[in-house]
Write an enzyme that holds these catalytic residues in place. Structure first.
Site, mmCIF file in Angstrom:
data_model
loop_
_atom_site.group_PDB
_atom_site.id
_atom_site.type_symbol
_atom_site.label_atom_id
_atom_site.label_comp_id
_atom_site.label_asym_id
_atom_site.label_seq_id
_atom_site.Cartn_x
_atom_site.Cartn_y
_atom_site.Cartn_z
ATOM 1 N N LYS A 99 -81.287 47.711 9.295
ATOM 2 C CA LYS A 99 -80.635 48.871 8.717
ATOM 3 C C LYS A 99 -79.425 48.410 7.904
ATOM 4 O O LYS A 99 -78.622 47.611 8.365
ATOM 5 C CB LYS A 99 -80.198 49.835 9.831
ATOM 6 N N GLU A 109 -84.344 66.088 23.305
ATOM 7 C CA GLU A 109 -83.571 67.286 23.615
ATOM 8 C C GLU A 109 -84.115 68.035 24.833
ATOM 9 O O GLU A 109 -83.340 68.578 25.632
ATOM 10 C CB GLU A 109 -83.539 68.217 22.398
ATOM 11 N N ARG A 138 -84.959 72.687 19.946
ATOM 12 C CA ARG A 138 -86.031 71.865 20.487
ATOM 13 C C ARG A 138 -86.069 71.894 22.018
ATOM 14 O O ARG A 138 -87.037 71.473 22.626
ATOM 15 C CB ARG A 138 -85.879 70.413 19.999
#
Length: 621
Positions: free
Chosen positions: A284, A370, A398
């Site tokens: 990244k 979640e 969610r």
């Protein structure tokens, strides 16, 4: 801002995937270098998601080079990493407008391009969607290939495993690419990630990777390729065995920054039958040292100078509501060793960095999960602890089933600190916190509070924490109005609002941080303003008083009008047979696009001037 494309001569030849595929393979490394530089120069001038895209440059080029997009379907999970995809699919010149009002959407968006197959914003959905497309293709027989790209943070979510389990069962022709950079938005957590990191680091990972490249680059017959890959990897790399047990043919890990090898590997895998899994290792922030060093900080960036190795510090306008929450959490934990704080991979965004360091034994980052976060809290509550779930409004959606079944039905003392309630701005439709008051208000046993300023937020967090049942404190993205913050924590009287301004004829019932705008409108109208504070239970005696002494009531909230706090006021008036003209002001019945919070408030007429204008129009009709 426009970038001089003459400085990117190879990239200039690849404005579409068709043009990209016409280029000789030898120029692809140069193309990747130019694409990475273009991304750096564009996002640094305009702001946006950054480190993720730097890490997927070679993978994006290889996928569009091998696959016949848009006939072949390419699905990005979430889409933080899809900026290079947008650049290569005819949107290069528009990239400086990304995340701005009327500009490019921050994520892949079907209405924007035929190359964007799935409109996204939440993670861990790509494999499910790809499987659905693969099943449809098997029935249609158009020769279309289906690929999903998912990150190592997103793949730990239950939905991804549900999809892979099903894909292995139906044996659909599809390719799942795991973009493994050992990082989602926050640092990845969990046993799978820890094992991945251990096995794929150091000399062991290097030898496996090089061996994998030897297996894949010679382009032997496919049967031999698969046999040798299995021979090399089975039993040595646990993730490979795991994915094969789910029914996938696992190949990898391979170097995600070697575009030539990626093209060879993906080309070899393109025509394999059944579910395929390619494990790609990337970094990244690749190619820009500050982002490689701090991929979390450079996940989403403001405008910055690429020549400097730090991002500009935001001009302080006072503490954000996220910081108010983080400070309260630390203060509360110092008093209550049974406080347990839970976040689904949003430590930085939810203001929990300090808490995670000072109270590590009371801090739980459950990764992008979640549903698990909510039910984990219910177990802690049953066990006698005091859980606080820090979650964005858009992400609480969610965990809705768990909120009802695993918390509210049992009336458990779980507090939800709901960040990003209302309009969040640049992330657009998928992230606006438009619905939480509506979807929570209908749940029995819920205590719902909406603070109008920073101090109310702190006191409401304390109130919810001390409440013996499920509670929610809902606050917006950004800073407050500069209210003095009382360090002493005091529980508020449940269901009691307060009048903030006395006026005539019109009474404005304000919920949450719309109060300053409501007061501004009230000054022009000489209206009464009440800070209602509680969405559930409502202050019914205050509503009675306001209805008796005013001709018109107006409710103001930064939530969908449908089913929101204003609807609760109407329901009460109807139940008590108090017919009264009532204007509901809030978010309209459509998904609100991106733009700054200020731009959107003005456009939707929920700033001070807009509220005044809506009331005047209502009175005139």
């Amino acid at each position: 801002m426009t970038l001089d494309i003459a400085k990117y001569p190879t990239l200039a030849l690849a404005n579409t995937p068709d043009e990209l595929r016409s280029l000789p393979r030898e120029v692809l490394p140069t193309l990747c270098d130019e694409l990475r530089t273009y991304l750096l120069n564009s996002v640094s001038h305009s702001s946006g998601h950054f480190a993720s895209g730097l890490g997927t440059v070679e993978l994006t080029v290889a996928l569009h080079y091998v696959y016949n997009t848009p006939l072949d379907h390419l699905i990005w999970d979430v889409g933080h990493q899809a900026y290079p995809h947008k650049i290569l699919t005819g949107r290069r010149e528009q990239l400086p407008t990304i995340r701005q009002k009327d500009g490019l959407h921050p994520f892949p968006w079907r209405e924007e391009s035929e190359y964007d197959v799935l409109s996204v914003g939440h993670s861990s959905t790509s494999i499910s969607a790809a499987l659905g497309l693969a099943i449809a293709e098997a029935k249609e027989g158009n020769g279309r290939k289906v690929v999903s790209v998912i990150g190592d943070g997103a793949i730990t979510a239950g939905m991804a495993f549900e999809a892979m389990n099903h894909a292995g069962d139906v044996h659909a022709d599809m390719l799942v690419i795991l973009n493994d950079n050992e990082m989602s938005i926050s640092e990845n957590v969990g046993a799978l990630n820890n094992h991945l990191a251990q096995l794929l680091s150091g000399n062991f990972y290097t030898s496996i990777r090089e061996g994998g490249k030897k297996v894949l680059s010679g382009a032997p017959p496919i049967k031999e390729l698969v046999r040798r890959a299995e021979e090399h990897l089975k039993g040595m790399v646990v993730p490979g065995t795991l994915f094969e047990e789910l029914g996938f043919n696992y190949i990898g890990p391979v170097d995600g920054h070697d575009v030539a090898e990626l093209v060879k590997t993906i080309k070899n895998m393109r025509n394999l039958k059944g579910p395929q899994f390619l494990h790609v290792m990337t970094k990244k922030g690749k190619g820009y040292a500050p982002a490689e060093k701090d991929p979390i900080g450079y996940h989403a960036v403001p405008k910055f100078n690429p020549a400097e190795d730090t991002l500009p510090k935001a001009v302080s306008k006072g503490p954000t509501f996220s910081k108010i929450f983080g400070d309260w959490l630390c203060d509360m934990a110092a008093e209550d060793d049974k406080l347990m704080a839970i976040t689904p991979a949003m430590r930085e965004g939810s203001g929990m960095v300090r808490f995670s360091k000072e109270f590590p034994s009371q801090y739980f980052d459950v990764a992008i999960a979640e549903q698990h976060a909510v039910t984990l809290a219910s177990g802690m509550a049953i066990g006698g602890y005091n859980p606080v779930v820090a979650i964005y409004s858009t992400f609480l959606q969610r965990g809705y089933d768990q909120l009802i079944h695993d918390v509210a039905i049992m009336d458990l003392p779980v507090m939800f600190a709901i960040d990003r309630g209302g309009l969040v701005g640049a992330d657009g439709q998928t992230h606006q916190g438009a619905f939480d008051l509506s979807f929570m208000r209908c749940i029995p046993n819920m205590l719902i509070m909406a603070p109008s300023d920073e101090n109310e937020c702190r006191q409401m967090l304390y109130t919810g924490h001390k409440h013996n049942g499920p509670s929610a404190v809902r606050y917006p993205r950004g800073t407050g109005c500069g209210a003095d913050i009382q360090q002493e924590m005091t529980a508020l009287e449940i269901g009691k609002g307060q009048v903030r301004r006395e006026g005539e004829n019109v009474a404005i019932l304000s919920f949450g941080t719309m109060l300053p705008a409501a007061l501004e409108a009230a000054e022009a109208l000489n209206a009464t303003v009440a800070d209602m504070r509680f969405v559930k239970p409502l202050d019914e005696s205050l509503i009675d008083e306001l209805a008796a002494n005013h001709d018109v009531l107006v409710t103001v909230e930064e939530n969908a009008i449908a089913g929101g706090a204003g609807s609760g006021v109407i329901e009460y008036l109807m139940k008590t047979r108090q017919p009264k003209p009532l204007l509901q002001i809030g978010l309209p019945d459509f998904f609100v696009h991106q733009g700054t919070q200020e731009e959107l408030h003005a456009e939707l007429e929920i700033d001070g001037q807009g509220i005044e204008a809506q009331i005047r129009k209502y009175l005139a009709d």
